[in-house]
Design an enzyme around this catalytic site. Sequence first.
Site, PDB file in Angstrom:
ATOM      1  N   GLU A  66       1.371  -9.309  -6.096  1.00  0.00           N
ATOM      2  CA  GLU A  66       2.543  -9.396  -5.215  1.00  0.00           C
ATOM      3  C   GLU A  66       2.709 -10.825  -4.719  1.00  0.00           C
ATOM      4  O   GLU A  66       3.769 -11.418  -4.868  1.00  0.00           O
ATOM      5  CB  GLU A  66       2.372  -8.426  -4.043  1.00  0.00           C
ATOM      6  CG  GLU A  66       2.234  -6.990  -4.507  1.00  0.00           C
ATOM      7  CD  GLU A  66       2.721  -5.990  -3.496  1.00  0.00           C
ATOM      8  OE1 GLU A  66       2.115  -5.901  -2.413  1.00  0.00           O
ATOM      9  OE2 GLU A  66       3.712  -5.286  -3.763  1.00  0.00           O
ATOM     10  N   HIS A  94      -2.448  -3.443  -6.525  1.00  0.00           N
ATOM     11  CA  HIS A  94      -1.127  -3.603  -7.148  1.00  0.00           C
ATOM     12  C   HIS A  94      -1.355  -4.209  -8.532  1.00  0.00           C
ATOM     13  O   HIS A  94      -2.213  -5.082  -8.680  1.00  0.00           O
ATOM     14  CB  HIS A  94      -0.242  -4.526  -6.307  1.00  0.00           C
ATOM     15  CG  HIS A  94       0.023  -3.981  -4.927  1.00  0.00           C
ATOM     16  ND1 HIS A  94       1.099  -3.178  -4.640  1.00  0.00           N
ATOM     17  CD2 HIS A  94      -0.671  -4.125  -3.764  1.00  0.00           C
ATOM     18  CE1 HIS A  94       1.074  -2.847  -3.361  1.00  0.00           C
ATOM     19  NE2 HIS A  94       0.009  -3.407  -2.789  1.00  0.00           N
ATOM     20  N   HIS A  96      -5.528  -5.291  -1.748  1.00  0.00           N
ATOM     21  CA  HIS A  96      -5.215  -5.397  -0.320  1.00  0.00           C
ATOM     22  C   HIS A  96      -6.220  -4.562   0.469  1.00  0.00           C
ATOM     23  O   HIS A  96      -6.385  -3.372   0.196  1.00  0.00           O
ATOM     24  CB  HIS A  96      -3.808  -4.872  -0.033  1.00  0.00           C
ATOM     25  CG  HIS A  96      -2.735  -5.786  -0.532  1.00  0.00           C
ATOM     26  ND1 HIS A  96      -1.435  -5.379  -0.720  1.00  0.00           N
ATOM     27  CD2 HIS A  96      -2.777  -7.097  -0.870  1.00  0.00           C
ATOM     28  CE1 HIS A  96      -0.713  -6.411  -1.156  1.00  0.00           C
ATOM     29  NE2 HIS A  96      -1.509  -7.457  -1.263  1.00  0.00           N
ATOM     30  N   HIS A 133       2.004   5.870  -5.612  1.00  0.00           N
ATOM     31  CA  HIS A 133       2.428   4.466  -5.553  1.00  0.00           C
ATOM     32  C   HIS A 133       1.287   3.517  -5.895  1.00  0.00           C
ATOM     33  O   HIS A 133       1.502   2.400  -6.348  1.00  0.00           O
ATOM     34  CB  HIS A 133       2.946   4.119  -4.153  1.00  0.00           C
ATOM     35  CG  HIS A 133       4.086   4.961  -3.704  1.00  0.00           C
ATOM     36  ND1 HIS A 133       5.304   4.971  -4.347  1.00  0.00           N
ATOM     37  CD2 HIS A 133       4.204   5.840  -2.673  1.00  0.00           C
ATOM     38  CE1 HIS A 133       6.121   5.813  -3.728  1.00  0.00           C
ATOM     39  NE2 HIS A 133       5.476   6.357  -2.718  1.00  0.00           N
ATOM     40  N   HIS A 161      -6.272  -0.839  -1.396  1.00  0.00           N
ATOM     41  CA  HIS A 161      -5.507  -0.350  -2.541  1.00  0.00           C
ATOM     42  C   HIS A 161      -5.163  -1.533  -3.446  1.00  0.00           C
ATOM     43  O   HIS A 161      -5.392  -2.693  -3.084  1.00  0.00           O
ATOM     44  CB  HIS A 161      -4.237   0.379  -2.074  1.00  0.00           C
ATOM     45  CG  HIS A 161      -3.324  -0.516  -1.293  1.00  0.00           C
ATOM     46  ND1 HIS A 161      -3.339  -0.585   0.077  1.00  0.00           N
ATOM     47  CD2 HIS A 161      -2.393  -1.418  -1.687  1.00  0.00           C
ATOM     48  CE1 HIS A 161      -2.448  -1.471   0.484  1.00  0.00           C
ATOM     49  NE2 HIS A 161      -1.863  -2.006  -0.577  1.00  0.00           N
ATOM     50  N   THR A 203       4.149  -4.298   2.261  1.00  0.00           N
ATOM     51  CA  THR A 203       4.911  -4.609   1.042  1.00  0.00           C
ATOM     52  C   THR A 203       5.541  -3.352   0.442  1.00  0.00           C
ATOM     53  O   THR A 203       6.083  -3.407  -0.659  1.00  0.00           O
ATOM     54  CB  THR A 203       4.027  -5.308  -0.014  1.00  0.00           C
ATOM     55  OG1 THR A 203       2.994  -4.387  -0.419  1.00  0.00           O
ATOM     56  CG2 THR A 203       3.408  -6.575   0.532  1.00  0.00           C
ATOM     57  N   THR A 204       5.418  -2.227   1.152  1.00  0.00           N
ATOM     58  CA  THR A 204       6.056  -0.974   0.724  1.00  0.00           C
ATOM     59  C   THR A 204       6.831  -0.415   1.912  1.00  0.00           C
ATOM     60  O   THR A 204       6.526  -0.750   3.061  1.00  0.00           O
ATOM     61  CB  THR A 204       4.993   0.068   0.300  1.00  0.00           C
ATOM     62  OG1 THR A 204       4.082   0.274   1.383  1.00  0.00           O
ATOM     63  CG2 THR A 204       4.228  -0.375  -0.923  1.00  0.00           C
TER      64      THR A 204
END
Length: 336
Positions: free
Chosen positions: A122, A111, A135, A84, A109, A217-218
Amino acid sequence: MMFFQILLEVIWILAVFGGQHWTYEGPHGQHHWSASYPECGSNAQSPINIQTDSVIFDPELPPLQPHGYEQPGTKPLELHNNGHTVQLSLPPTMYLEGLPQKYVAAQLHLHWGQKRSPRGSEHQINSQATAAELHIVHYDSDSYNSLSEAAQRPQGLAVLSILIEVGETKNPAYEHILSHLHEIRYKDQYTSVPPFNVRELLPPVLAHYFRYNGSLTTPPCYQSVLWTVFSRRAQISMDQLEKLQETLFSTEKEPSTLLVQNYRAPQPLNQRMVFASFIQAESLYTTGEMLSLGVGILAGCLCLLLAAYFIARKIRKKMSGNRKSVVFTSAQVTEA
Ligand SMILES: *[C@@H]1O[C@H](CO)[C@@H](O)[C@H](O)[C@H]1NC(C)=O
């Protein structure tokens, strides 16, 4: 009967494993997350679009203080492609002050979007997404024993969000992560990264940020996150962004699928409030813009003053002309 039981068992197993599988697009995409993960459909979700004209200035919000970020231990850090995102493990010697509790770091991590797309973040500010977002995930270690325990409790987590845009130069701090991506191209691969100065991944100014209560957010989208979204952005080069967009796969082997567009769409704010640690006007105009604004206002005032002066002079002239004619007429009248 036996057959029926086996069939039920198979359906149950499929449901459990189906529930664990999620993606950003398609039949297991973000619009279907809440079917397997009910909290994803709840009313305080992340990310959000931060509308700066409706945030509330809170003078009590102090500058955030990251500790231990410059030297995150001496042992190598673990970098992981989890299918992911790319995730770096962080030691608990890294922690945050300036929040209601002390929060220790667990992982960071990223995005991002896909090649040649300007959006990948995001969070959005005034409906503007940036190319990517970092993040840094922390948890309240005074109240909870582990990240997974804290992740299910209100304000158990504190996440720092850094919006990333494309700039002119290569960002050497981000290179500590990006230069290792080719070692973990496939899902579930790991590599080690020598410790580096994590503070340099953040924007230079940490005093200006937005604060709100939200969620992961996941999936499973737990509503346990106290969010800090920095107003200032970090910059990486176009080459660096493309490396992020083109190196990783979301799959374990061939056929490979590129790991791209791993961002969730902004969620409804509902009844929530977003606080700002700073007054908007400060960030709305740069010093240069303020200066030209000042010069403009000054020039405008001067023009008005000049116009008023000439009009006044004209009126005075006209008035004295009238008075003369009046005097003249009255003189005529008296003479008559
Ligand atoms: C978050 O929620 C808690 C609990 O309801 C509340 O005390 C706190 O003020 C909220 N913080 C923000 C930034 O909204």
